[in-house]
Design a protein around this motif. Structure first.
Motif, PDB file in Angstrom:
ATOM      1  N   ILE B   8       0.873  -1.180   0.000  1.00 27.52           N
ATOM      2  CA  ILE B   8       0.000   0.000   0.000  1.00 27.52           C
ATOM      3  C   ILE B   8       0.906   1.223   0.000  1.00 27.52           C
ATOM      4  CG2 ILE B   8      -1.841   1.231   1.217  1.00 27.52           C
ATOM      5  CD1 ILE B   8      -2.413  -1.477   2.680  1.00 27.52           C
ATOM      6  N   VAL B   9       0.741   2.077  -1.009  1.00 32.86           N
ATOM      7  CA  VAL B   9       1.639   3.233  -1.133  1.00 32.86           C
ATOM      8  C   VAL B   9       0.902   4.563  -0.989  1.00 32.86           C
ATOM      9  CG1 VAL B   9       3.305   1.968  -2.534  1.00 32.86           C
ATOM     10  CG2 VAL B   9       1.445   3.227  -3.663  1.00 32.86           C
ATOM     11  N   GLY B  10      -0.422   4.515  -0.908  1.00 32.72           N
ATOM     12  CA  GLY B  10      -1.169   5.754  -0.756  1.00 32.72           C
ATOM     13  C   GLY B  10      -2.412   5.533   0.077  1.00 32.72           C
ATOM     14  N   ALA B  11      -2.814   6.546   0.839  1.00 31.47           N
ATOM     15  CA  ALA B  11      -4.017   6.454   1.677  1.00 31.47           C
ATOM     16  C   ALA B  11      -4.564   7.856   1.875  1.00 31.47           C
ATOM     17  CB  ALA B  11      -3.693   5.832   3.034  1.00 31.47           C
ATOM     18  N   PHE B  12      -5.876   7.968   1.836  1.00 27.94           N
ATOM     19  CA  PHE B  12      -6.467   9.300   1.981  1.00 27.94           C
ATOM     20  C   PHE B  12      -7.905   9.178   2.457  1.00 27.94           C
ATOM     21  CE2 PHE B  12      -8.690  13.098   0.332  1.00 27.94           C
ATOM     22  CZ  PHE B  12      -7.848  14.105   0.804  1.00 27.94           C
ATOM     23  N   GLU B  13      -8.288  10.103   3.331  1.00 24.79           N
ATOM     24  CA  GLU B  13      -9.691  10.203   3.723  1.00 24.79           C
ATOM     25  C   GLU B  13     -10.236  11.550   3.301  1.00 24.79           C
ATOM     26  OE1 GLU B  13     -11.472   8.302   7.227  1.00 24.79           O
ATOM     27  OE2 GLU B  13     -11.558  10.339   8.040  1.00 24.79           O
ATOM     28  N   ARG B  14     -11.253  11.530   2.463  1.00 22.65           N
ATOM     29  CA  ARG B  14     -11.957  12.757   2.093  1.00 22.65           C
ATOM     30  C   ARG B  14     -12.743  13.152   3.330  1.00 22.65           C
ATOM     31  NH1 ARG B  14     -16.462  16.079   2.160  1.00 22.65           N
ATOM     32  NH2 ARG B  14     -16.729  17.162   0.188  1.00 22.65           N
ATOM     33  N   PRO B  15     -12.514  14.358   3.888  1.00 23.77           N
ATOM     34  CA  PRO B  15     -13.105  14.706   5.183  1.00 23.77           C
ATOM     35  C   PRO B  15     -14.589  14.364   5.275  1.00 23.77           C
ATOM     36  CG  PRO B  15     -11.635  16.446   4.481  1.00 23.77           C
ATOM     37  CD  PRO B  15     -11.686  15.451   3.351  1.00 23.77           C
ATOM     38  N   TYR B  16     -14.935  13.739   6.399  1.00 22.36           N
ATOM     39  CA  TYR B  16     -16.331  13.396   6.651  1.00 22.36           C
ATOM     40  C   TYR B  16     -17.090  14.658   7.054  1.00 22.36           C
ATOM     41  CZ  TYR B  16     -14.855   8.432   7.080  1.00 22.36           C
ATOM     42  OH  TYR B  16     -14.369   7.174   6.858  1.00 22.36           O
ATOM     43  N   GLU B  17     -18.368  14.698   6.683  1.00 20.80           N
ATOM     44  CA  GLU B  17     -19.204  15.853   7.019  1.00 20.80           C
ATOM     45  C   GLU B  17     -20.572  15.363   7.441  1.00 20.80           C
ATOM     46  OE1 GLU B  17     -18.434  19.441   4.130  1.00 20.80           O
ATOM     47  OE2 GLU B  17     -18.694  17.600   2.962  1.00 20.80           O
ATOM     48  N   ARG B  18     -21.117  16.014   8.462  1.00 21.05           N
ATOM     49  CA  ARG B  18     -22.476  15.666   8.873  1.00 21.05           C
ATOM     50  C   ARG B  18     -23.479  16.145   7.834  1.00 21.05           C
ATOM     51  NH1 ARG B  18     -24.456  13.784  14.231  1.00 21.05           N
ATOM     52  NH2 ARG B  18     -25.070  12.389  12.592  1.00 21.05           N
ATOM     53  N   ARG B  19     -23.251  17.328   7.300  1.00 22.39           N
ATOM     54  CA  ARG B  19     -24.172  17.867   6.278  1.00 22.39           C
ATOM     55  C   ARG B  19     -23.373  18.384   5.099  1.00 22.39           C
ATOM     56  NH1 ARG B  19     -25.932  18.762  11.050  1.00 22.39           N
ATOM     57  NH2 ARG B  19     -27.992  18.016  11.678  1.00 22.39           N
ATOM     58  N   PRO B  20     -23.169  17.539   4.096  1.00 22.40           N
ATOM     59  CA  PRO B  20     -22.392  17.976   2.926  1.00 22.40           C
ATOM     60  C   PRO B  20     -23.160  19.008   2.108  1.00 22.40           C
ATOM     61  CG  PRO B  20     -23.300  15.788   2.558  1.00 22.40           C
ATOM     62  CD  PRO B  20     -23.636  16.149   3.968  1.00 22.40           C
ATOM     63  N   ALA B  21     -22.401  19.819   1.386  1.00 21.31           N
ATOM     64  CA  ALA B  21     -23.010  20.861   0.559  1.00 21.31           C
ATOM     65  C   ALA B  21     -23.829  20.239  -0.569  1.00 21.31           C
ATOM     66  CB  ALA B  21     -21.904  21.739  -0.033  1.00 21.31           C
ATOM     67  N   ASP B  22     -24.799  21.000  -1.060  1.00 24.88           N
ATOM     68  CA  ASP B  22     -25.538  20.586  -2.257  1.00 24.88           C
ATOM     69  C   ASP B  22     -24.509  20.387  -3.379  1.00 24.88           C
ATOM     70  OD1 ASP B  22     -27.833  20.923  -0.854  1.00 24.88           O
ATOM     71  OD2 ASP B  22     -28.343  22.874  -1.735  1.00 24.88           O
ATOM     72  N   GLY B  23     -24.754  19.410  -4.227  1.00 23.98           N
ATOM     73  CA  GLY B  23     -23.827  19.186  -5.327  1.00 23.98           C
ATOM     74  C   GLY B  23     -22.764  18.155  -4.993  1.00 23.98           C
ATOM     75  N   VAL B  24     -22.561  17.895  -3.682  1.00 25.91           N
ATOM     76  CA  VAL B  24     -21.651  16.808  -3.298  1.00 25.91           C
ATOM     77  C   VAL B  24     -22.456  15.517  -3.378  1.00 25.91           C
ATOM     78  CG1 VAL B  24     -20.372  15.794  -1.384  1.00 25.91           C
ATOM     79  CG2 VAL B  24     -20.264  18.263  -1.790  1.00 25.91           C
ATOM     80  N   ASP B  25     -21.975  14.566  -4.183  1.00 24.67           N
ATOM     81  CA  ASP B  25     -22.670  13.286  -4.230  1.00 24.67           C
ATOM     82  C   ASP B  25     -21.667  12.158  -4.051  1.00 24.67           C
ATOM     83  OD1 ASP B  25     -21.416  12.963  -6.659  1.00 24.67           O
ATOM     84  OD2 ASP B  25     -23.231  13.259  -7.851  1.00 24.67           O
ATOM     85  N   THR B  26     -22.177  10.924  -4.034  1.00 30.02           N
ATOM     86  CA  THR B  26     -21.302   9.778  -3.778  1.00 30.02           C
ATOM     87  C   THR B  26     -20.159   9.739  -4.786  1.00 30.02           C
ATOM     88  OG1 THR B  26     -23.075   8.546  -2.719  1.00 30.02           O
ATOM     89  CG2 THR B  26     -21.272   7.256  -3.654  1.00 30.02           C
ATOM     90  N   GLY B  27     -20.455  10.002  -6.055  1.00 31.83           N
ATOM     91  CA  GLY B  27     -19.408   9.978  -7.077  1.00 31.83           C
ATOM     92  C   GLY B  27     -18.336  11.023  -6.837  1.00 31.83           C
ATOM     93  N   SER B  28     -18.746  12.234  -6.471  1.00 29.52           N
ATOM     94  CA  SER B  28     -17.744  13.294  -6.270  1.00 29.52           C
ATOM     95  C   SER B  28     -16.906  13.016  -5.021  1.00 29.52           C
ATOM     96  CB  SER B  28     -18.418  14.672  -6.206  1.00 29.52           C
ATOM     97  OG  SER B  28     -19.174  14.837  -5.034  1.00 29.52           O
ATOM     98  N   LEU B  29     -17.521  12.413  -3.997  1.00 28.01           N
ATOM     99  CA  LEU B  29     -16.758  12.051  -2.797  1.00 28.01           C
ATOM    100  C   LEU B  29     -15.701  10.991  -3.135  1.00 28.01           C
ATOM    101  CD1 LEU B  29     -19.726  11.798  -0.251  1.00 28.01           C
ATOM    102  CD2 LEU B  29     -17.879  13.493  -0.195  1.00 28.01           C
ATOM    103  N   LEU B  30     -16.095   9.979  -3.912  1.00 32.96           N
ATOM    104  CA  LEU B  30     -15.152   8.919  -4.301  1.00 32.96           C
ATOM    105  C   LEU B  30     -14.038   9.495  -5.167  1.00 32.96           C
ATOM    106  CD1 LEU B  30     -17.778   6.117  -5.071  1.00 32.96           C
ATOM    107  CD2 LEU B  30     -16.147   6.138  -3.160  1.00 32.96           C
ATOM    108  N   ALA B  31     -14.368  10.438  -6.048  1.00 36.50           N
ATOM    109  CA  ALA B  31     -13.350  11.048  -6.913  1.00 36.50           C
ATOM    110  C   ALA B  31     -12.337  11.837  -6.082  1.00 36.50           C
ATOM    111  CB  ALA B  31     -14.024  11.953  -7.948  1.00 36.50           C
ATOM    112  N   GLU B  32     -12.831  12.566  -5.073  1.00 35.78           N
ATOM    113  CA  GLU B  32     -11.900  13.323  -4.215  1.00 35.78           C
ATOM    114  C   GLU B  32     -10.967  12.390  -3.448  1.00 35.78           C
ATOM    115  OE1 GLU B  32     -13.314  16.673  -1.816  1.00 35.78           O
ATOM    116  OE2 GLU B  32     -15.189  16.563  -2.950  1.00 35.78           O
ATOM    117  N   ALA B  33     -11.530  11.285  -2.953  1.00 35.23           N
ATOM    118  CA  ALA B  33     -10.700  10.320  -2.212  1.00 35.23           C
ATOM    119  C   ALA B  33      -9.656   9.707  -3.148  1.00 35.23           C
ATOM    120  CB  ALA B  33     -11.576   9.238  -1.588  1.00 35.23           C
ATOM    121  N   PHE B  34     -10.068   9.390  -4.372  1.00 35.32           N
ATOM    122  CA  PHE B  34      -9.170   8.811  -5.387  1.00 35.32           C
ATOM    123  C   PHE B  34      -7.979   9.732  -5.636  1.00 35.32           C
ATOM    124  CE2 PHE B  34      -8.494   8.440 -10.146  1.00 35.32           C
ATOM    125  CZ  PHE B  34      -7.800   7.233 -10.110  1.00 35.32           C
ATOM    126  N   LEU B  35      -8.266  11.016  -5.910  1.00 34.81           N
ATOM    127  CA  LEU B  35      -7.192  11.964  -6.206  1.00 34.81           C
ATOM    128  C   LEU B  35      -6.292  12.183  -4.995  1.00 34.81           C
ATOM    129  CD1 LEU B  35      -9.185  14.551  -8.360  1.00 34.81           C
ATOM    130  CD2 LEU B  35      -7.501  12.855  -9.153  1.00 34.81           C
TER     131      LEU B  35
END
Lengths: 96, 369
Positions: B8-35
């Protein structure tokens, strides 16, 4: 009042709930329906958000059931079992 | 052709939020974690030829739709439906794929955007048995089932609420040093004992806060990536070991073969009782009283992110959360909460309530390469 239907393997006699595809003990695929109307309430809790009591019941037929608990039944008490009108398994205090 | 042992050479957590902004969806969260994970590994999207995904809310898309949306050309793909056990499941699959030469670099992504409505839909429609037999009770989600399980554990062990409290209390102390945790303020035993009941004996602090977010790991071999690496050295899994006919207190885990005690321990913490059940079966806990009242208060490195109980549970990301924290610690990147000289970690996953309790348990040992 009807009890709760559990499923007994036609080959080895193992009883399960809910119904499975194959018996985990012998691999049998034939299930006999069996009504069970009594059990022992092993644990009970109150879901604060829904104001409903939920418990584990060891049914007389064998399988453990997750039931809505009505009528103030407590843990370790023998309870009656039925299917509620709205579908779920209901355990209630035996007031015979 | 394989390039040798996977790491394993990389690890990242896209910050968790209780109330994400409009426009944030599962796909965009996964993309942020990927990058984020790629960046931590010094790699580019074009280096990735394997994709592994876990998410409850990606549907109707699946892993291949996500691959398309991320612009990835792949030779290997996998998806795990195992919720809290999906992280270890996908890591094991990715390691095997890389070592077999089916992929050179795999991104493992897990995450969900979960609002209150999505969470209720997920809880009531979790599987056929839940939809038909639990949702109509109504059971109010898994809290009630784990209340019943905790009561069985209390009978078996003699523990009481002030004993279980030691787990959320200890994890909150770690969370105070984790800027990504959603709850970081001090939690006292008095706070815990006075907390609103959820399903007695469980109170608010025994139940994970539902959040939105995503986690990611990068697995590769042959020295790709720019920094140090972490090697998975052992796995185990136990699925549906008792056909839901037991008490749910036995996970099916066995202790890993004799070796030094891992420096870091991560147990899937959907509920405090399950931390104890997993770690007892894994041989990490010898004496319950000593573990709860001496080792945890002394700062033993268990669930050092604050765990899901303080950091939050972002749906299927919960299965990857502890793996990401373990890797961040082993790479020496954990900031204020860094455990000095940490070279090995044990990480367990648990999940998938079929009817009465979880049916999936898996675990791995990680070592700094």
């Amino acid at each position: 009042v009807n009890g709760v239907v559990v499923y007994r393997c036609g080959a080895c006699g193992e009883a399960v709930f809910p119904r499975l595809l194959l018996c985990g003990r012998c691999g049998g695929a034939d299930w006999l329906e069996e009504e069970t109307d009594e059990g022992v309430l092993e644990e009970v809790t109150t879901v604060a958000a829904a104001d409903v009591r939920i418990g584990s019941v060891r049914s007389a037929a064998g399988p453990m059931l997750v039931a809505r608990v009505e009528g103030g039944a407590d843990a370790a008490e023998t309870v009656r079992l039925r299917r509620g009108a709205d579908g779920p398994v209901v355990a209630y205090r035996d007031s015979r | 052709m394989s390039d040798g042992p996977a790491a394993i050479v990389g690890a990242f957590e896209r910050p968790y939020e209780r109330r994400p902004a409009d426009g944030v969806d599962t796909g965009s969260l996964l993309a942020e974690a990927f990058l984020g994970a790629l960046s931590s590994a010094g790699l580019e999207p074009g280096d990735v030829d394997g994709l592994a995904v876990a998410s409850f809310t990606l549907a109707p898309d699946s892993a291949i739709d996500l691959a398309w949306r991320l612009g990835l050309r792949l030779s290997w793909i996998a998806q795990s439906p195992l919720g809290g056990a999906s992280g270890v499941d996908l890591l094991r699959q990715a390691v095997r794929a890389v070592e077999a030469g089916d992929a050179t670099t795999v991104a493992i992504l897990a995450g969900d955007r979960l609002g209150a409505a999505e969470f209720r839909r997920l809880a009531d429609g979790y599987n056929r048995a839940t939809r038909e037999e639990l949702a109509p009770l109504p059971f109010g989600g898994p809290n009630s089932l784990f209340s019943l399980l905790t009561q069985r554990h209390m009978r078996a062990t003699g523990l009481d609420r002030s004993d279980y409290a030691q787990i959320p209390l200890a994890q909150r102390r770690w969370a105070a040093a984790n800027p990504l945790a959603v709850y970081r303020s001090t939690l006292t035993l008095e706070d815990y004992l006075a907390a609103p009941p959820v399903a007695p004996p469980l109170c608010r602090f025994d139940c994970v806060p539902v959040v939105s977010g995503a986690d990611a790991l990068i697995v590769t071999a042959g020295g790709r990536g720019t920094g140090p690496a972490v090697r998975p050295v052992a796995f185990q899994a136990a699925y549906d070991v008792d056909l839901q006919q037991g008490d749910g207190l036995s996970t099916g885990f066995r202790p890993f073969a004799d070796g030094p005690e891992p420096d870091l321990v991560y147990a899937y913490d959907d509920y405090p009782v399950m931390v104890l059940a997993q770690l007892a079966d894994l041989g990490v806990i010898g004496d319950l009283e000593r573990f709860l009242h001496e080792e945890l208060p002394a700062g033993r490195a268990v669930n050092t992110s604050g765990g899901q109980l303080s950091a939050g549970q972002a749906g299927a990301a919960g299965g990857l959360h502890h793996l990401v924290e373990a890797v961040v610690q082993l790479l020496g990147r954990a900031g204020e909460r860094q455990v000095e000289n940490a070279r090995s970690a044990l990480v367990s996953g648990y999940g998938m309530v079929l009817y009465r309790y979880g049916a999936c348990a898996n675990a791995c040992l990680l070592e700094r390469a």
